[in-house]
Design an enzyme around this catalytic site. Sequence first.
Site, PDB file in Angstrom:
ATOM      1  N   THR A  71       0.840  -1.200   0.000  1.00  0.00           N
ATOM      2  CA  THR A  71       0.000   0.000   0.000  1.00  0.00           C
ATOM      3  C   THR A  71       0.876   1.251   0.000  1.00  0.00           C
ATOM      4  O   THR A  71       1.940   1.258   0.616  1.00  0.00           O
ATOM      5  CB  THR A  71      -0.887  -0.009   1.264  1.00  0.00           C
ATOM      6  OG1 THR A  71      -1.726  -1.161   1.202  1.00  0.00           O
ATOM      7  CG2 THR A  71      -1.760   1.237   1.346  1.00  0.00           C
ATOM      8  N   GLY A  72       0.398   2.285  -0.681  1.00  0.00           N
ATOM      9  CA  GLY A  72       1.117   3.563  -0.669  1.00  0.00           C
ATOM     10  C   GLY A  72       1.456   4.012  -2.073  1.00  0.00           C
ATOM     11  O   GLY A  72       1.133   3.339  -3.064  1.00  0.00           O
ATOM     12  N   THR A  77       4.394   4.295  -3.601  1.00  0.00           N
ATOM     13  CA  THR A  77       5.368   3.467  -4.323  1.00  0.00           C
ATOM     14  C   THR A  77       4.685   2.182  -4.808  1.00  0.00           C
ATOM     15  O   THR A  77       4.855   1.764  -5.956  1.00  0.00           O
ATOM     16  CB  THR A  77       6.573   3.137  -3.425  1.00  0.00           C
ATOM     17  OG1 THR A  77       6.966   4.319  -2.705  1.00  0.00           O
ATOM     18  CG2 THR A  77       7.757   2.643  -4.244  1.00  0.00           C
ATOM     19  N   ASP A 113       8.399   3.227   5.158  1.00  0.00           N
ATOM     20  CA  ASP A 113       8.659   4.602   5.591  1.00  0.00           C
ATOM     21  C   ASP A 113      10.121   4.787   5.973  1.00  0.00           C
ATOM     22  O   ASP A 113      10.680   5.878   5.810  1.00  0.00           O
ATOM     23  CB  ASP A 113       7.735   4.955   6.757  1.00  0.00           C
ATOM     24  CG  ASP A 113       6.283   4.859   6.341  1.00  0.00           C
ATOM     25  OD1 ASP A 113       5.899   5.601   5.416  1.00  0.00           O
ATOM     26  OD2 ASP A 113       5.552   4.008   6.885  1.00  0.00           O
ATOM     27  N   GLU A 160      -0.618  -5.426   5.965  1.00  0.00           N
ATOM     28  CA  GLU A 160       0.696  -5.578   5.324  1.00  0.00           C
ATOM     29  C   GLU A 160       1.513  -6.655   6.040  1.00  0.00           C
ATOM     30  O   GLU A 160       2.171  -7.485   5.409  1.00  0.00           O
ATOM     31  CB  GLU A 160       1.448  -4.246   5.350  1.00  0.00           C
ATOM     32  CG  GLU A 160       0.824  -3.200   4.429  1.00  0.00           C
ATOM     33  CD  GLU A 160       1.426  -1.816   4.568  1.00  0.00           C
ATOM     34  OE1 GLU A 160       1.231  -1.007   3.663  1.00  0.00           O
ATOM     35  OE2 GLU A 160       2.082  -1.527   5.587  1.00  0.00           O
TER      36      GLU A 160
HETATM   37  C1  5RP Z   1       1.506   2.025   4.167  1.00  0.00           C
HETATM   38  C2  5RP Z   1       2.970   1.799   4.171  1.00  0.00           C
HETATM   39  C3  5RP Z   1       3.743   2.343   3.010  1.00  0.00           C
HETATM   40  O1  5RP Z   1       4.500   1.325   2.463  1.00  0.00           O
HETATM   41  C4  5RP Z   1       4.659   3.435   3.480  1.00  0.00           C
HETATM   42  O2  5RP Z   1       3.888   4.403   4.180  1.00  0.00           O
HETATM   43  C5  5RP Z   1       5.404   4.079   2.326  1.00  0.00           C
HETATM   44  O3  5RP Z   1       4.510   4.831   1.561  1.00  0.00           O
HETATM   45  P1  5RP Z   1       4.935   5.568   0.230  1.00  0.00           P
HETATM   46  O4  5RP Z   1       5.306   4.518  -0.757  1.00  0.00           O
HETATM   47  O5  5RP Z   1       3.692   6.337  -0.160  1.00  0.00           O
HETATM   48  O6  5RP Z   1       6.086   6.494   0.548  1.00  0.00           O
HETATM   49  O7  5RP Z   1       3.545   1.210   5.038  1.00  0.00           O
HETATM   50  O8  5RP Z   1       0.904   1.556   5.339  1.00  0.00           O
END
Ligand code: 5RP
Length: 217
Positions: free
Chosen positions: A28-29, A31, A84, A103
């Site tokens: 999720t997110g 990326t 993150d 996740e």
């Molecule tokens: C979501 C996550 C994401 O992988 C994490 O927040 C990274 O997000 P992004 O790819 O938008 O920087 O753990 O719960």
Amino acid sequence: MDQDALKKQVAEAALRYVVEGEVVGVGTGSTANHFIDGLAALKDRIPGAVASSEATAERLRGHGIPVLELNDVDRLPVYVDGADEVNEHREMIKGGGGALTREKIVAAVAREFICIVDASKQVKRLGRFPLPVEVIPMARSHVARKLVALGGRPEYREGFVTDNGNLILDVHNLDILNPIELETTLNNITGVVTNGLFARRPADVVLVGEGGGVSVY
Ligand code: 5RP
């Protein structure tokens, strides 16, 4: 290259880990969203995907990629997700998007966890990013007191409800010297569903998008 271009670059590099004929786990997110967009081109070569959030499921379906229930899948060779923060031991903080519990469940089932990040997510020590903790709503104050006793400063993520109907406390100021130990300690607080430390089950491969290309460790 800006940060989003690096995310796209690393997400596209992860497509080669998708196993033909096998279900893929998807994180999720932003990326992970780039990964989903790239996966669309491979959709005829996989039976479908397991999603780590409702948002991911919706995006997968939008591309015509079948979304399968984790309970109906007996093997998951690969799970691809962002983070993150990630350290040199491939331990991560996740949950900025609030999907940490699902996740962690999908990651637990997957044989290989492929973490995809842009270079800004690499750290020497985890903890600058506030650690997300998913909490059963009635336990919020109890868990917050316990987190303060551990030296953290929990902040209630206002107006946010997880896909599981729970809330998130984002914990600042934690000195994460031993991620595996802290992950266990936090999970043992009554009322905590999951915390965003992914150390007991770290990533198996980390792909990092940086100016000169994608590095792997
Ligand atoms: C979501 C996550 C994401 O992988 C994490 O927040 C990274 O997000 P992004 O790819 O938008 O920087 O753990 O719960």
